[in-house]
Every structure is written in C-alpha cells, then in structure tokens.
Design a protein around this motif. Structure first.
Motif, PDB file in Angstrom:
ATOM      1  N   SER A  12     103.042  15.010 -14.866  1.00 52.68           N
ATOM      2  CA  SER A  12     102.627  14.641 -16.218  1.00 52.68           C
ATOM      3  C   SER A  12     103.461  13.449 -16.673  1.00 52.68           C
ATOM      4  O   SER A  12     104.467  13.119 -16.042  1.00 52.68           O
ATOM      5  CB  SER A  12     102.836  15.822 -17.166  1.00 52.68           C
ATOM      6  N   PRO A  13     103.090  12.843 -17.789  1.00 52.66           N
ATOM      7  CA  PRO A  13     103.919  11.763 -18.335  1.00 52.66           C
ATOM      8  C   PRO A  13     105.330  12.219 -18.712  1.00 52.66           C
ATOM      9  O   PRO A  13     106.223  11.392 -18.871  1.00 52.66           O
ATOM     10  CB  PRO A  13     103.145  11.316 -19.581  1.00 52.66           C
ATOM     11  N   LEU A  14     105.535  13.528 -18.855  1.00 58.03           N
ATOM     12  CA  LEU A  14     106.864  14.065 -19.180  1.00 58.03           C
ATOM     13  C   LEU A  14     107.641  14.472 -17.940  1.00 58.03           C
ATOM     14  O   LEU A  14     108.746  14.982 -18.040  1.00 58.03           O
ATOM     15  CB  LEU A  14     106.729  15.272 -20.117  1.00 58.03           C
ATOM     16  N   GLY A  15     107.042  14.302 -16.770  1.00 56.13           N
ATOM     17  CA  GLY A  15     107.647  14.738 -15.522  1.00 56.13           C
ATOM     18  C   GLY A  15     106.877  15.925 -14.967  1.00 56.13           C
ATOM     19  O   GLY A  15     105.788  16.257 -15.430  1.00 56.13           O
ATOM     20  N   GLU A  16     107.478  16.563 -13.978  1.00 60.30           N
ATOM     21  CA  GLU A  16     106.810  17.677 -13.303  1.00 60.30           C
ATOM     22  C   GLU A  16     106.869  18.945 -14.154  1.00 60.30           C
ATOM     23  O   GLU A  16     107.942  19.429 -14.492  1.00 60.30           O
ATOM     24  CB  GLU A  16     107.464  17.927 -11.946  1.00 60.30           C
ATOM     25  N   LEU A  17     105.699  19.482 -14.499  1.00 57.32           N
ATOM     26  CA  LEU A  17     105.595  20.709 -15.275  1.00 57.32           C
ATOM     27  C   LEU A  17     105.523  21.888 -14.318  1.00 57.32           C
ATOM     28  O   LEU A  17     104.872  21.798 -13.274  1.00 57.32           O
ATOM     29  CB  LEU A  17     104.336  20.688 -16.141  1.00 57.32           C
ATOM     30  N   LEU A  18     106.149  23.002 -14.677  1.00 56.15           N
ATOM     31  CA  LEU A  18     106.084  24.237 -13.897  1.00 56.15           C
ATOM     32  C   LEU A  18     105.246  25.245 -14.667  1.00 56.15           C
ATOM     33  O   LEU A  18     105.551  25.559 -15.818  1.00 56.15           O
ATOM     34  CB  LEU A  18     107.484  24.811 -13.656  1.00 56.15           C
ATOM     35  N   LEU A  19     104.185  25.720 -14.041  1.00 56.09           N
ATOM     36  CA  LEU A  19     103.317  26.733 -14.626  1.00 56.09           C
ATOM     37  C   LEU A  19     103.493  28.027 -13.853  1.00 56.09           C
ATOM     38  O   LEU A  19     103.557  28.009 -12.618  1.00 56.09           O
ATOM     39  CB  LEU A  19     101.845  26.303 -14.554  1.00 56.09           C
ATOM     40  N   THR A  20     103.592  29.142 -14.556  1.00 52.65           N
ATOM     41  CA  THR A  20     103.696  30.441 -13.900  1.00 52.65           C
ATOM     42  C   THR A  20     102.649  31.383 -14.465  1.00 52.65           C
ATOM     43  O   THR A  20     102.192  31.226 -15.601  1.00 52.65           O
ATOM     44  CB  THR A  20     105.090  31.093 -14.073  1.00 52.65           C
ATOM     45  N   GLY A  21     102.298  32.355 -13.681  1.00 52.12           N
ATOM     46  CA  GLY A  21     101.339  33.362 -14.104  1.00 52.12           C
ATOM     47  C   GLY A  21     101.473  34.603 -13.254  1.00 52.12           C
ATOM     48  O   GLY A  21     102.261  34.648 -12.310  1.00 52.12           O
ATOM     49  N   GLY A  25      96.896  35.664 -16.728  1.00 51.45           N
ATOM     50  CA  GLY A  25      96.888  34.480 -17.567  1.00 51.45           C
ATOM     51  C   GLY A  25      98.144  33.660 -17.356  1.00 51.45           C
ATOM     52  O   GLY A  25      99.033  34.043 -16.587  1.00 51.45           O
ATOM     53  N   LEU A  26      98.199  32.535 -18.045  1.00 55.45           N
ATOM     54  CA  LEU A  26      99.355  31.653 -17.965  1.00 55.45           C
ATOM     55  C   LEU A  26     100.530  32.318 -18.677  1.00 55.45           C
ATOM     56  O   LEU A  26     100.440  32.683 -19.844  1.00 55.45           O
ATOM     57  CB  LEU A  26      99.005  30.319 -18.631  1.00 55.45           C
ATOM     58  N   ARG A  27     101.619  32.505 -17.956  1.00 53.30           N
ATOM     59  CA  ARG A  27     102.798  33.168 -18.514  1.00 53.30           C
ATOM     60  C   ARG A  27     103.774  32.162 -19.108  1.00 53.30           C
ATOM     61  O   ARG A  27     104.385  32.411 -20.141  1.00 53.30           O
ATOM     62  CB  ARG A  27     103.505  33.984 -17.445  1.00 53.30           C
ATOM     63  N   SER A  28     103.938  31.024 -18.425  1.00 52.11           N
ATOM     64  CA  SER A  28     104.853  30.013 -18.956  1.00 52.11           C
ATOM     65  C   SER A  28     104.449  28.624 -18.484  1.00 52.11           C
ATOM     66  O   SER A  28     103.783  28.470 -17.465  1.00 52.11           O
ATOM     67  CB  SER A  28     106.304  30.304 -18.544  1.00 52.11           C
ATOM     68  N   LEU A  29     104.847  27.642 -19.274  1.00 49.65           N
ATOM     69  CA  LEU A  29     104.710  26.233 -18.934  1.00 49.65           C
ATOM     70  C   LEU A  29     106.018  25.591 -19.327  1.00 49.65           C
ATOM     71  O   LEU A  29     106.404  25.638 -20.498  1.00 49.65           O
ATOM     72  CB  LEU A  29     103.543  25.598 -19.691  1.00 49.65           C
ATOM     73  N   SER A  30     106.714  25.032 -18.346  1.00 44.84           N
ATOM     74  CA  SER A  30     108.049  24.486 -18.581  1.00 44.84           C
ATOM     75  C   SER A  30     108.095  22.997 -18.278  1.00 44.84           C
ATOM     76  O   SER A  30     107.417  22.521 -17.369  1.00 44.84           O
ATOM     77  CB  SER A  30     109.071  25.175 -17.675  1.00 44.84           C
ATOM     78  N   LEU A  31     108.928  22.290 -19.035  1.00 45.95           N
ATOM     79  CA  LEU A  31     109.161  20.868 -18.849  1.00 45.95           C
ATOM     80  C   LEU A  31     110.437  20.658 -18.044  1.00 45.95           C
ATOM     81  O   LEU A  31     111.323  21.519 -18.056  1.00 45.95           O
ATOM     82  CB  LEU A  31     109.319  20.173 -20.203  1.00 45.95           C
TER      83      LEU A  31
END
Length: 168
Positions: A12-21, A25-31
């Motif tokens: 992403s424009p903010l860097g690599e995002l980490l998505l967990t589930g 459903g989506l449990r977390s999205l981290s910057l």
C-alpha cells in the motif's frame, strides 16, 4: 476447536499491510511500525485468496474509488471495545470527530472519555474501522497506533486535511 490464523500481506502507499483472519472474517489489519501489531506466528498459514476481497477494497480505497469498506469483520475485544469500534464506522469519509464527541454519541459519561480513547487505540482494524478520523478536541493529531504521520496521510487522502505545501 481452535481455528487456525490465516494472514496475507498487501502493498500500500503506507507500506506493507498485514491482514489476519480465522475464517469468520478479518480479525486485524496492521500498518508497518504499528504499536502492538500482531506478528506472524508459528502455525499461521499464508492465504492470499482468503483476503482477496479485502485486497480489492483496500486498492480501491487508496485509488480514491472507495469511501466505505464492506468486509466481514471478526475483531477480538471486550463488549465495550466492540461498541466503540462499531461507532467508528459512522464517522464519514472525509470527516473527523473528537474523542469527546464519540463518547457523547455512545452515551458515555464524561469521566469515561479516557476509556473510549483506550478502546479507539486498541482498534485492531486500522483503515477499515477508521480510528484515524478521531482527533483531539483542539484539532491535534492525537496518538494513532499506525503513527501520527500515517494518520495525517490518511486524513489528507480522504480530504479531511489540506495537503501541506513543501517549501524548497
């Protein structure tokens, strides 16, 4: 029965995002550099397909074509935290609110505003649940788990802040 944690990373424009589930459903999205962000653990399974819709919606968001996410969410938190996090969904794209205004909307007593702030700060779904839209009563960019610079970039992207001019 314990469900296995799945994850994916998205550029992403903010860097690599980490998505967990966990399949519900989506449990977390981290910057990148986020305080208290989950780290890929032993036994976690990478599953890019499981996060395909999230990746599409995030791409549309960063391209300026999406103003509200429509994902199945499964964040872990207390009943109070869940209530605060759901209230974040009502802050419109391009807008902001203060911690005090958010607390008032939730019917929380004035002396519990700090608890609202703590719940906002514990939001595991950055971007998707827009805690970056909560600012200080004086307009200051109060703490954001993803960093104040990321908060300013997101609010600028959404039109809530005017871009700062670079002087040479």
């Amino acid at each position: 029965m314990t469900t296995q944690t799945t994850y994916a990373t998205i550029n992403s424009p903010l860097g690599e995002l980490l998505l967990t589930g966990d399949g519900t459903g989506l449990r977390s999205l981290s910057l990148p550099g986020q305080r208290k962000a989950p780290a890929v653990g032993a036994g976690w399974r990478r599953d890019d397909e499981a996060f395909g819709e999230a990746a599409r919606q995030l791409s549309a968001y960063f391209a300026g074509r999406l103003t509200r996410f429509g994902l199945s969410l499964a964040p872990a938190g207390t009943e109070f935290q869940q209530r605060v996090w759901r209230a974040l969904d009502d802050i419109p794209y391009g807008g902001t609110t203060t911690y005090g205004e958010l607390a008032a909307r939730l019917g929380v007593e004035r002396d519990e505003i700090r608890a609202v702030g703590a719940a906002v700060g514990a939001n595991p779904l950055l971007l998707v649940r827009p805690c970056h839209r909560v600012i200080g009563a004086d307009g200051s960019m109060r703490g954001y788990a993803g960093g104040v610079e990321a908060k300013v970039r997101l609010l600028t992207h959404e039109g809530a802040l005017q871009p700062m001019l670079e002087l040479s």
